[in-house]
Design a protein around this motif. Structure first.
Motif, PDB file in Angstrom:
ATOM      1  N   ALA A 117       0.841  -1.203   0.000  1.00 24.82           N
ATOM      2  CA  ALA A 117       0.000   0.000   0.000  1.00 24.82           C
ATOM      3  C   ALA A 117       0.874   1.251   0.000  1.00 24.82           C
ATOM      4  CB  ALA A 117      -0.930  -0.007   1.212  1.00 24.82           C
ATOM      5  N   ARG A 118       1.968   1.224   0.753  1.00 27.34           N
ATOM      6  CA  ARG A 118       2.908   2.353   0.746  1.00 27.34           C
ATOM      7  C   ARG A 118       3.515   2.548  -0.639  1.00 27.34           C
ATOM      8  NH1 ARG A 118       7.594   1.355   4.302  1.00 27.34           N
ATOM      9  NH2 ARG A 118       8.138   3.480   3.734  1.00 27.34           N
ATOM     10  N   LEU A 119       3.915   1.443  -1.265  1.00 30.98           N
ATOM     11  CA  LEU A 119       4.487   1.515  -2.600  1.00 30.98           C
ATOM     12  C   LEU A 119       3.459   2.048  -3.596  1.00 30.98           C
ATOM     13  CD1 LEU A 119       6.603   0.937  -4.773  1.00 30.98           C
ATOM     14  CD2 LEU A 119       5.838  -1.449  -4.791  1.00 30.98           C
ATOM     15  N   HIS A 120       2.255   1.537  -3.527  1.00 36.52           N
ATOM     16  CA  HIS A 120       1.175   1.972  -4.421  1.00 36.52           C
ATOM     17  C   HIS A 120       0.964   3.474  -4.301  1.00 36.52           C
ATOM     18  CE1 HIS A 120      -2.897   2.372  -6.078  1.00 36.52           C
ATOM     19  NE2 HIS A 120      -2.729   1.189  -6.650  1.00 36.52           N
ATOM     20  N   THR A 121       0.907   3.970  -3.068  1.00 36.13           N
ATOM     21  CA  THR A 121       0.697   5.397  -2.828  1.00 36.13           C
ATOM     22  C   THR A 121       1.847   6.228  -3.393  1.00 36.13           C
ATOM     23  OG1 THR A 121      -0.595   4.974  -0.823  1.00 36.13           O
ATOM     24  CG2 THR A 121       0.405   7.149  -1.032  1.00 36.13           C
ATOM     25  N   ALA A 122       3.083   5.758  -3.194  1.00 30.56           N
ATOM     26  CA  ALA A 122       4.252   6.483  -3.688  1.00 30.56           C
ATOM     27  C   ALA A 122       4.254   6.552  -5.211  1.00 30.56           C
ATOM     28  CB  ALA A 122       5.533   5.816  -3.191  1.00 30.56           C
ATOM     29  N   MET A 123       3.927   5.437  -5.863  1.00 30.51           N
ATOM     30  CA  MET A 123       3.907   5.414  -7.327  1.00 30.51           C
ATOM     31  C   MET A 123       2.790   6.291  -7.871  1.00 30.51           C
ATOM     32  SD  MET A 123       4.651   1.354  -8.016  1.00 30.51           S
ATOM     33  CE  MET A 123       4.438   1.507  -9.801  1.00 30.51           C
ATOM     34  N   GLU A 124       1.633   6.214  -7.259  1.00 28.75           N
ATOM     35  CA  GLU A 124       0.492   7.012  -7.704  1.00 28.75           C
ATOM     36  C   GLU A 124       0.789   8.499  -7.562  1.00 28.75           C
ATOM     37  OE1 GLU A 124      -4.201   6.060  -7.496  1.00 28.75           O
ATOM     38  OE2 GLU A 124      -3.180   6.254  -5.567  1.00 28.75           O
ATOM     39  N   ALA A 125       1.381   8.875  -6.421  1.00 25.92           N
ATOM     40  CA  ALA A 125       1.709  10.285  -6.184  1.00 25.92           C
ATOM     41  C   ALA A 125       2.754  10.772  -7.173  1.00 25.92           C
ATOM     42  CB  ALA A 125       2.204  10.470  -4.754  1.00 25.92           C
ATOM     43  N   ALA A 126       3.746   9.927  -7.483  1.00 23.08           N
ATOM     44  CA  ALA A 126       4.795  10.315  -8.432  1.00 23.08           C
ATOM     45  C   ALA A 126       4.203  10.559  -9.814  1.00 23.08           C
ATOM     46  CB  ALA A 126       5.856   9.224  -8.497  1.00 23.08           C
ATOM     47  N   GLY A 127       3.294   9.703 -10.229  1.00 21.58           N
ATOM     48  CA  GLY A 127       2.656   9.888 -11.527  1.00 21.58           C
ATOM     49  C   GLY A 127       1.811  11.151 -11.572  1.00 21.58           C
ATOM     50  N   ASP A 128       1.109  11.420 -10.475  1.00 20.10           N
ATOM     51  CA  ASP A 128       0.236  12.598 -10.425  1.00 20.10           C
ATOM     52  C   ASP A 128       1.019  13.912 -10.445  1.00 20.10           C
ATOM     53  OD1 ASP A 128      -1.969  10.977 -10.372  1.00 20.10           O
ATOM     54  OD2 ASP A 128      -2.277  11.109  -8.204  1.00 20.10           O
ATOM     55  N   ARG A 129       2.286  13.860 -10.048  1.00 20.08           N
ATOM     56  CA  ARG A 129       3.092  15.095 -10.040  1.00 20.08           C
ATOM     57  C   ARG A 129       3.554  15.487 -11.443  1.00 20.08           C
ATOM     58  NH1 ARG A 129       5.038  13.009  -5.003  1.00 20.08           N
ATOM     59  NH2 ARG A 129       6.764  11.935  -6.028  1.00 20.08           N
ATOM     60  N   VAL A 130       3.433  14.574 -12.383  1.00 21.68           N
ATOM     61  CA  VAL A 130       3.829  14.859 -13.765  1.00 21.68           C
ATOM     62  C   VAL A 130       2.614  15.369 -14.532  1.00 21.68           C
ATOM     63  CG1 VAL A 130       4.748  13.851 -15.890  1.00 21.68           C
ATOM     64  CG2 VAL A 130       5.595  13.076 -13.674  1.00 21.68           C
ATOM     65  N   ASP A 131       2.843  16.314 -15.413  1.00 20.44           N
ATOM     66  CA  ASP A 131       1.761  16.876 -16.216  1.00 20.44           C
ATOM     67  C   ASP A 131       0.982  15.756 -16.902  1.00 20.44           C
ATOM     68  OD1 ASP A 131       0.802  17.976 -19.069  1.00 20.44           O
ATOM     69  OD2 ASP A 131       0.846  19.642 -17.643  1.00 20.44           O
ATOM     70  N   SER A 132      -0.331  15.849 -16.866  1.00 15.24           N
ATOM     71  CA  SER A 132      -1.172  14.784 -17.412  1.00 15.24           C
ATOM     72  C   SER A 132      -0.933  14.559 -18.897  1.00 15.24           C
ATOM     73  CB  SER A 132      -2.650  15.102 -17.164  1.00 15.24           C
ATOM     74  OG  SER A 132      -3.007  16.335 -17.785  1.00 15.24           O
ATOM     75  N   GLY A 133      -0.443  15.571 -19.595  1.00 15.96           N
ATOM     76  CA  GLY A 133      -0.175  15.414 -21.024  1.00 15.96           C
ATOM     77  C   GLY A 133       1.092  14.633 -21.314  1.00 15.96           C
ATOM     78  N   ASP A 134       1.967  14.522 -20.333  1.00 18.68           N
ATOM     79  CA  ASP A 134       3.223  13.793 -20.519  1.00 18.68           C
ATOM     80  C   ASP A 134       2.999  12.338 -20.096  1.00 18.68           C
ATOM     81  OD1 ASP A 134       5.803  12.902 -20.761  1.00 18.68           O
ATOM     82  OD2 ASP A 134       6.670  14.230 -19.247  1.00 18.68           O
ATOM     83  N   VAL A 135       2.361  11.577 -20.953  1.00 21.17           N
ATOM     84  CA  VAL A 135       1.951  10.225 -20.580  1.00 21.17           C
ATOM     85  C   VAL A 135       3.147   9.297 -20.375  1.00 21.17           C
ATOM     86  CG1 VAL A 135      -0.369  10.315 -21.557  1.00 21.17           C
ATOM     87  CG2 VAL A 135       1.570   9.756 -23.048  1.00 21.17           C
ATOM     88  N   VAL A 136       4.181   9.462 -21.191  1.00 20.32           N
ATOM     89  CA  VAL A 136       5.376   8.635 -21.026  1.00 20.32           C
ATOM     90  C   VAL A 136       6.109   9.030 -19.744  1.00 20.32           C
ATOM     91  CG1 VAL A 136       7.616   7.996 -22.010  1.00 20.32           C
ATOM     92  CG2 VAL A 136       5.625   8.254 -23.504  1.00 20.32           C
ATOM     93  N   GLY A 137       6.177  10.312 -19.475  1.00 21.78           N
ATOM     94  CA  GLY A 137       6.818  10.795 -18.254  1.00 21.78           C
ATOM     95  C   GLY A 137       6.142  10.279 -17.005  1.00 21.78           C
ATOM     96  N   ARG A 138       4.828  10.114 -17.050  1.00 20.47           N
ATOM     97  CA  ARG A 138       4.095   9.600 -15.887  1.00 20.47           C
ATOM     98  C   ARG A 138       4.450   8.139 -15.621  1.00 20.47           C
ATOM     99  NH1 ARG A 138      -2.113  11.445 -15.573  1.00 20.47           N
ATOM    100  NH2 ARG A 138      -1.688  10.965 -13.396  1.00 20.47           N
TER     101      ARG A 138
END
Length: 208
Positions: free
Chosen positions: A79-100
């Motif tokens: 659950a900690r890992l899931h939260t960390a990965m989700e938060a990292a993806g959300d910090r990237v601009d939604s248009g940068d799909v590869v960056g997420r």
């Protein structure tokens, strides 16, 4: 002659939410203890109770034995890992799909490198199998699903994949997992940046 009847007071029930809060505190204490021990071998009910500042009996109200505690701790760490990965993806601009996608994989690698004992516990059964139709359920599958969704967004945005999103997610996770394992088995942990660079290069191979 009157008799005195002594009636033991009934056990006070936890107020709403207190039982679940204590369970979370037990798992958090077990997680801290795991960091100190470096692995699950020394993890005991009594040790976790001391770390949480409670009696061992309180742990048995939530976990029947050590195996159940370890299983609960594994889910807690995922659950900690899931939260960390989700938060990292959300910090990237939604248009940068590869960056997420890359950000989520970077977060996964950082978690593994920063928490080696936890990560070994979480992946004790090995990475997910890659045979078609052999997908496992559980917290690891939930983590993979984050990557599946990420690669699916890439495809929807017109970024072509060499394989379906489900396959791409497993390939990327297994590649990152393998590189982290090499890092953890190295005598000198001085190349954390090279792990992330490898992941970026590896992920690029998934795209057409």
């Amino acid at each position: 002659m009157s008799k005195e009847v002594q009636v033991s007071a009934p056990r006070t029930r936890n107020r709403w939410g207190e039982g679940e809060r204590l369970r979370g505190e037990i798992l958090a204490a077990a997680s801290r203890l795991l960091s100190e021990l470096g692995g699950e071998d020394g993890l005991t009910i009594r040790g976790v109770a001391r770390a949480a500042g409670i009696a061992p009996a309180s742990i048995y109200q939530h976990f029947t034995d050590r195996a159940a505690l370890v299983a609960g701790l594994t889910e807690y760490e995922f659950a900690r890992l899931h939260t960390a990965m989700e938060a990292a993806g959300d910090r990237v601009d939604s248009g940068d799909v590869v960056g997420r996608v890359r950000a989520m994989l970077h977060a996964s690698c950082r978690f593994a490198m920063d928490n080696p004992g936890h990560y070994r516990l979480m992946t004790a059964d090995g990475p997910p199998r890659t045979a078609p139709g052999d997908r496992r359920g559980g917290p690891l599958a939930d983590v993979i699903d984050l990557l599946v969704a990420g690669f699916a967004r890439c495809a929807e945005a017109g970024v072509a994949l060499r394989v379906p999103a489900e396959r791409a997610a497993v390939i990327a996770f297994v590649g990152a997992h393998g590189r982290v394992a090499l890092f953890q088995n190295s005598a000198k942990h001085t190349q954390a940046d090279s792990v992330l660079s490898f992941v970026d290069e590896f992920v690029s191979l998934v795209f057409a």
